[in-house]
Design a protein around this motif. Structure first.
Motif, PDB file in Angstrom:
ATOM      1  N   LYS A   1      -3.650  -6.339  -3.856  1.00  0.00           N
ATOM      2  CA  LYS A   1      -2.983  -5.107  -3.404  1.00  0.00           C
ATOM      3  C   LYS A   1      -1.844  -4.717  -4.353  1.00  0.00           C
ATOM      4  CE  LYS A   1      -4.525  -4.507   1.092  1.00  0.00           C
ATOM      5  NZ  LYS A   1      -5.127  -3.212   1.395  1.00  0.00           N
TER       6      LYS A   1
ATOM      7  N   ASP B   1       0.836  -1.212   0.000  1.00  0.00           N
ATOM      8  CA  ASP B   1       0.000   0.000   0.000  1.00  0.00           C
ATOM      9  C   ASP B   1       0.867   1.257   0.000  1.00  0.00           C
ATOM     10  OD1 ASP B   1      -2.425  -1.236  -0.077  1.00  0.00           O
ATOM     11  OD2 ASP B   1      -2.790  -1.162   2.085  1.00  0.00           O
TER      12      ASP B   1
ATOM     13  N   ALA C   1      -1.540  -1.197  -6.275  1.00  0.00           N
ATOM     14  CA  ALA C   1      -0.350  -0.348  -6.126  1.00  0.00           C
ATOM     15  C   ALA C   1       0.260  -0.028  -7.494  1.00  0.00           C
ATOM     16  CB  ALA C   1       0.680  -1.035  -5.227  1.00  0.00           C
TER      17      ALA C   1
END
Length: 220
Positions: free
Chosen positions: A72, A31, A76
Motif C-alpha cells: 500500500k 490509501d 500511495a
C-alpha cells in the motif's frame, strides 16, 4: 476547498503512526494519503517504509497484514510522485517479496519513470506470470524505445494475456503491426483464451474507437 484539503492532509499525517496503529487503520491512512496526492505525504510514508524494513531485518519476515501495508505504501507513493517516491520505488525492485516488486513496477510505470527502463528490462528476463505482465505494461506506459528489444522477446510467450500486453506496449511505441494484432484479438472474442476484453481495454487506453465499440457491444 484547497485550504480544507490541506488541513485534512495535516490531520491524516498527524494521525498516521505505523508503530502504534492497527495495521488495517494504517492501511486506510496510507490509501487516503495516496489519494490526496499531496507531496507532504511522502515523508511520513517514507518513514513508515523504513520502519517496516528495519522490522524485516529484525524478524526475517513480516506477518501478512504488515506485508499488505508495504504494498500500500508503494502504491500511495506512486500516486504522489517526486524524487523521494521514485527512489523508494526504484530500490524496491530489488526486494525478495515478489508482490512488493510488482507494486514497485506498477508505480514506476504509473509515474512514467524513464530512468527505470534498464532495471525493468533486467527484471523481465527472469520474470513470469503477474510480475512479467506488470513489467510489460509498465514499459508500455513509460513508452521508451529502449524497451523494444525486451518486448519483442516477450511476444513469443505462449501466454496469450502476455501477448496482448506486449502488443499494447509495442503499439504504444508506434508499431503498426502490434496495433493490428490487438485488433485481431477482438475478432475471435470471447474464444477459448478470453483475451478480447483485455485487448479492447488496451485499445481504449490507446484512444482507439475499436476497443470502445467492442466493449459496448459486449455490454448489450
Amino acid at each position: 476547498g484547497n485550504m480544507k484539503d490541506k488541513k485534512s492532509v495535516d490531520a491524516l499525517i498527524l494521525a498516521f503512526d505505523i508503530k502504534r496503529g492497527d495495521p488495517r487503520e494504517s492501511a486506510a491512512y496510507i490509501d487516503a494519503l495516496g489519494v490526496s496526492g499531496d507531496p507532504r505525504a511522502v515523508a511520513p510514508l517514507a518513514t513508515a517504509w523504513d520502519y517496516l524494513r528495519s522490522m524485516i531485518l529484525q524478524m526475517g519476515e513480516l506477518p501478512g497484514h504488515l506485508q499488505v501495508v508495504r504494498w500500500k505504501i508503494l502504491e500511495a507513493l506512486s500516486r504522489i510522485g517526486g524524487d523521494q517516491a521514485v527512489r523508494i520505488l526504484s530500490e524496491a525492485l530489488n526486494e525478495s517479496d515478489l508482490r512488493v516488486v510488482e507494486e514497485a513496477v506498477r508505480g514506476l510505470g504509473r509515474l512514467q519513470v524513464r530512468n527505470s527502463v534498464p532495471a525493468l528490462q533486467q527484471l523481465a528476463s527472469g520474470a513470469t506470470g503477474n510480475l512479467l505482465q506488470a513489467i510489460i505494461e509498465a514499459l508500455g506506459d513509460i513508452g521508451d524505445k529502449r524497451a523494444v528489444s525486451t518486448l519483442e522477446q516477450a511476444i513469443s510467450n505462449p501466454d496469450k494475456y502476455i501477448e496482448v500486453q506486449v502488443s499494447y506496449a509495442l503499439a504504444k511505441l508506434g508499431r503498426k503491426e502490434a496495433l493490428e494484432r490487438l485488433n485481431g484479438f477482438l475478432k475471435g472474442d470471447p474464444g477459448e483464451d478470453k483475451v478480447g476484453l483485455l485487448a479492447a481495454y488496451y485499445l481504449v487506453k490507446l484512444d482507439k474507437t475499436s476497443g470502445l465499440e467492442h466493449l459496448e457491444a459486449m455490454m448489450k
